[in-house]
Scaffold this motif. Structure first.
Motif, PDB file in Angstrom:
ATOM      1  N   ILE A  30       0.843  -1.203   0.000  1.00 36.39           N
ATOM      2  CA  ILE A  30       0.000   0.000   0.000  1.00 36.39           C
ATOM      3  C   ILE A  30       0.876   1.250   0.000  1.00 36.39           C
ATOM      4  CG2 ILE A  30      -1.653   1.354   1.372  1.00 36.39           C
ATOM      5  CD1 ILE A  30      -2.911  -1.376   2.228  1.00 36.39           C
ATOM      6  N   ASP A  31       1.924   1.236   0.832  1.00 36.15           N
ATOM      7  CA  ASP A  31       2.867   2.373   0.863  1.00 36.15           C
ATOM      8  C   ASP A  31       3.424   2.649  -0.529  1.00 36.15           C
ATOM      9  OD1 ASP A  31       2.610   2.604   3.610  1.00 36.15           O
ATOM     10  OD2 ASP A  31       4.418   1.448   4.071  1.00 36.15           O
ATOM     11  N   ASP A  91      -8.441   0.989   6.235  1.00 31.50           N
ATOM     12  CA  ASP A  91      -8.113   2.170   7.050  1.00 31.50           C
ATOM     13  C   ASP A  91      -6.688   2.648   6.777  1.00 31.50           C
ATOM     14  OD1 ASP A  91     -10.620   1.913   8.149  1.00 31.50           O
ATOM     15  OD2 ASP A  91      -9.939   0.928   9.996  1.00 31.50           O
ATOM     16  N   TYR A  92      -5.784   1.697   6.619  1.00 28.64           N
ATOM     17  CA  TYR A  92      -4.376   2.032   6.369  1.00 28.64           C
ATOM     18  C   TYR A  92      -4.251   2.766   5.027  1.00 28.64           C
ATOM     19  CZ  TYR A  92       0.709   1.512   6.228  1.00 28.64           C
ATOM     20  OH  TYR A  92       2.059   1.770   6.183  1.00 28.64           O
ATOM     21  N   ALA A  93      -4.945   2.237   3.997  1.00 30.09           N
ATOM     22  CA  ALA A  93      -4.899   2.852   2.661  1.00 30.09           C
ATOM     23  C   ALA A  93      -5.488   4.261   2.702  1.00 30.09           C
ATOM     24  CB  ALA A  93      -5.655   1.985   1.659  1.00 30.09           C
ATOM     25  N   GLU A  94      -6.597   4.403   3.410  1.00 31.92           N
ATOM     26  CA  GLU A  94      -7.246   5.728   3.518  1.00 31.92           C
ATOM     27  C   GLU A  94      -6.290   6.748   4.141  1.00 31.92           C
ATOM     28  OE1 GLU A  94     -11.262   7.772   5.374  1.00 31.92           O
ATOM     29  OE2 GLU A  94     -11.114   5.577   5.371  1.00 31.92           O
ATOM     30  N   ALA A  95      -5.574   6.318   5.159  1.00 27.08           N
ATOM     31  CA  ALA A  95      -4.599   7.200   5.817  1.00 27.08           C
ATOM     32  C   ALA A  95      -3.477   7.590   4.854  1.00 27.08           C
ATOM     33  CB  ALA A  95      -4.022   6.521   7.055  1.00 27.08           C
ATOM     34  N   LYS A  96      -3.202   6.726   3.883  1.00 29.48           N
ATOM     35  CA  LYS A  96      -2.129   6.990   2.904  1.00 29.48           C
ATOM     36  C   LYS A  96      -2.655   7.723   1.666  1.00 29.48           C
ATOM     37  CE  LYS A  96       1.209   5.008   5.140  1.00 29.48           C
ATOM     38  NZ  LYS A  96       2.507   5.618   5.445  1.00 29.48           N
ATOM     39  N   GLY A  97      -3.951   7.985   1.640  1.00 23.19           N
ATOM     40  CA  GLY A  97      -4.528   8.744   0.522  1.00 23.19           C
ATOM     41  C   GLY A  97      -4.745   7.925  -0.744  1.00 23.19           C
ATOM     42  N   ILE A  98      -4.989   6.635  -0.582  1.00 21.91           N
ATOM     43  CA  ILE A  98      -5.219   5.780  -1.746  1.00 21.91           C
ATOM     44  C   ILE A  98      -6.415   4.878  -1.478  1.00 21.91           C
ATOM     45  CG2 ILE A  98      -3.572   3.970  -0.963  1.00 21.91           C
ATOM     46  CD1 ILE A  98      -2.750   3.654  -3.937  1.00 21.91           C
ATOM     47  N   GLN A  99      -7.189   4.559  -2.511  1.00 18.83           N
ATOM     48  CA  GLN A  99      -8.365   3.708  -2.337  1.00 18.83           C
ATOM     49  C   GLN A  99      -7.953   2.237  -2.240  1.00 18.83           C
ATOM     50  OE1 GLN A  99     -11.009   4.447  -5.680  1.00 18.83           O
ATOM     51  NE2 GLN A  99     -12.288   5.785  -4.454  1.00 18.83           N
ATOM     52  N   PHE A 100      -8.585   1.525  -1.348  1.00 17.75           N
ATOM     53  CA  PHE A 100      -8.414   0.076  -1.246  1.00 17.75           C
ATOM     54  C   PHE A 100      -9.550  -0.562  -2.029  1.00 17.75           C
ATOM     55  CE2 PHE A 100      -9.687  -3.980   0.463  1.00 17.75           C
ATOM     56  CZ  PHE A 100      -8.521  -4.635   0.846  1.00 17.75           C
ATOM     57  N   ILE A 101      -9.215  -1.436  -2.963  1.00 20.48           N
ATOM     58  CA  ILE A 101     -10.256  -2.247  -3.596  1.00 20.48           C
ATOM     59  C   ILE A 101      -9.769  -3.696  -3.629  1.00 20.48           C
ATOM     60  CG2 ILE A 101     -11.416  -0.458  -4.958  1.00 20.48           C
ATOM     61  CD1 ILE A 101      -9.786  -1.160  -7.343  1.00 20.48           C
ATOM     62  N   SER A 102     -10.704  -4.605  -3.788  1.00 21.96           N
ATOM     63  CA  SER A 102     -10.320  -6.015  -3.859  1.00 21.96           C
ATOM     64  C   SER A 102     -11.234  -6.744  -4.827  1.00 21.96           C
ATOM     65  CB  SER A 102     -10.386  -6.674  -2.479  1.00 21.96           C
ATOM     66  OG  SER A 102      -9.773  -7.955  -2.546  1.00 21.96           O
ATOM     67  N   THR A 103     -10.695  -7.744  -5.473  1.00 22.14           N
ATOM     68  CA  THR A 103     -11.444  -8.571  -6.412  1.00 22.14           C
ATOM     69  C   THR A 103     -11.974  -9.799  -5.670  1.00 22.14           C
ATOM     70  OG1 THR A 103     -10.035  -7.928  -8.250  1.00 22.14           O
ATOM     71  CG2 THR A 103     -11.254  -9.962  -8.499  1.00 22.14           C
ATOM     72  N   PRO A 104     -13.293  -9.979  -5.633  1.00 23.90           N
ATOM     73  CA  PRO A 104     -13.815 -11.216  -5.043  1.00 23.90           C
ATOM     74  C   PRO A 104     -13.785 -12.347  -6.071  1.00 23.90           C
ATOM     75  CG  PRO A 104     -15.631  -9.752  -5.640  1.00 23.90           C
ATOM     76  CD  PRO A 104     -14.364  -9.061  -6.059  1.00 23.90           C
ATOM     77  N   PHE A 105     -13.398 -13.541  -5.640  1.00 32.94           N
ATOM     78  CA  PHE A 105     -13.288 -14.674  -6.561  1.00 32.94           C
ATOM     79  C   PHE A 105     -14.352 -15.740  -6.329  1.00 32.94           C
ATOM     80  CE2 PHE A 105      -9.281 -12.732  -7.434  1.00 32.94           C
ATOM     81  CZ  PHE A 105      -8.921 -13.156  -8.705  1.00 32.94           C
ATOM     82  N   ASP A 106     -15.260 -15.511  -5.383  1.00 35.28           N
ATOM     83  CA  ASP A 106     -16.325 -16.491  -5.138  1.00 35.28           C
ATOM     84  C   ASP A 106     -17.490 -15.750  -4.484  1.00 35.28           C
ATOM     85  OD1 ASP A 106     -15.962 -16.813  -2.020  1.00 35.28           O
ATOM     86  OD2 ASP A 106     -13.949 -16.992  -2.889  1.00 35.28           O
TER      87      ASP A 106
END
Length: 337
Positions: A30-31, A91-106
């Motif tokens: 993330i950093d 929360d960590y990503a938000e603090a770093k100013g970047i969006q967290f997204i994830s791909t669900p596989f099921d």
């Protein structure tokens, strides 16, 4: 014809499974993504037992980069992103100013991500023919980005239709080739244009080539979303590290894309502000070829064309030829009529 400006390319730095099952490594990824200036950092959410059967073989590229003795299921258990880590990383990503997204596989992972209020859902290429999966994503009512590796236009059209029919408010499509690494001759960037024309949707590109040229070229061809795998170190053990960018390469890719974003422009052919001052210096005017006396007829013998462009334009050459000199001109002096 004006193509319109590509205002801001949404860059997804795909961490995927390159955290190797470590939350500390996930935070470092993330950093690196935030430091490079990506818009989003993407992970993968799956329940290994729901994703593959115990008999599923690994892809060739996975066999080359992981323990040959282990099954795909065993490999996935090692690199899964634990459920309890998700909110911590959001929360960590938000603090770093970047969006967290994830791909669900099921399906279970879709339900889980739905509890986390993510801004959008990223659908991997492998799920483009998974009807129950597409219906479930559509019903969540959030924007979706659909990767289209291994598919043809009919399959893409059908998948987009299912998402929309089930309530997906905005579908974006990524042209993609899922071979790691993708041979350049299989990239087929023009398919991106075909997708845009056929589907009338926002189109981007998910890249698995080595290096950064192809995603940059995709932006020049109108991609508004770019997704690219990255890692902290290509030599780490794990399925995707080898075909990923290292942090300095990710920085270079983002910087190049931001430059191309600006360079695409509006498509109108015009004089820009930055070059305006050069016009008079590098264009030419009609000048005296030699000293000319007042009343002399202006001919090809006594006038010529030289810089600067502050006098009569050479485009008026035949208007000037045959006129008489209104006063004495010294050699190189701008002609006036």
């Amino acid at each position: 014809m004006s193509m319109g400006m590509v205002s801001h390319v949404y860059i997804i730095a795909e961490a995927g499974v390159n955290h190797n099952g470590s939350i500390e490594l996930a935070k470092k990824l993330i950093d690196a993504a935030a430091e490079a200036g990506a818009d989003a950092v993407k992970f993968q959410t799956f329940v290994p037992e729901n994703l593959v059967s115990r008999y599923a073989e690994k892809a060739d590229y996975q066999k080359e980069t992981t323990d040959k003795a282990e099954s795909q299921l065993e490999m996935l258990r090692k690199v899964m992103l634990k459920k309890e880590w998700h909110q911590v990383l959001i929360d960590y990503a938000e603090a770093k100013g970047i969006q967290f997204i994830s791909t669900p596989f099921d399906l279970e992972s879709i339900d889980f991500l739905a509890t986390l209020d993510l801004p959008l859902y990223k659908i991997p290429s492998g799920e483009i023919t998974n009807l129950p999966y597409l219906e479930k994503i559509g019903k969540l009512g959030k924007p979706a980005i659909l990767s289209t590796g291994m598919s043809n236009m009919d399959e893409v059209r059908t998948a987009v239709g299912i998402l929309k029919e089930n309530g997906c408010p905005k579908v974006s499509v990524l042209h993609c080739n899922t071979q790691y690494p993708t041979p350049f001759e299989d990239v087929n960037l023009r398919a991106m244009t075909s997708l845009r024309e056929e589907l009338k949707l926002e189109v981007g590109y998910s890249d698995h080539t080595l290096g950064i040229e192809v995603p940059i070229a995709a932006v020049a061809m109108g991609a508004t979303i770019i997704e690219k795998h990255f890692t902290l170190d290509k030599t780490m053990e794990g399925p995707d590290h080898k075909a990923s960018l290292e942090p300095n390469e990710l920085i270079a890719m983002v910087r190049s894309i931001r430059n191309i974003e600006k360079a695409i422009g509006t498509g109108d052919k015009r004089v820009t502000e930055s070059e305006q001052g050069n016009k008079d210096i590098v264009r030419k005017s009609i000048v005296a070829k030699r000293d000319i006396k007042k009343g002399e007829v202006l001919t090809t013998d006594n006038i010529t064309v030289k810089r600067p462009g502050t006098g009569i334009s050479p485009m008026r050459w035949y208007e000037v030829i045959g006129k008489t000199a209104v006063h004495d001109f010294k050699e190189d002096e701008l002609i006036v009529i």
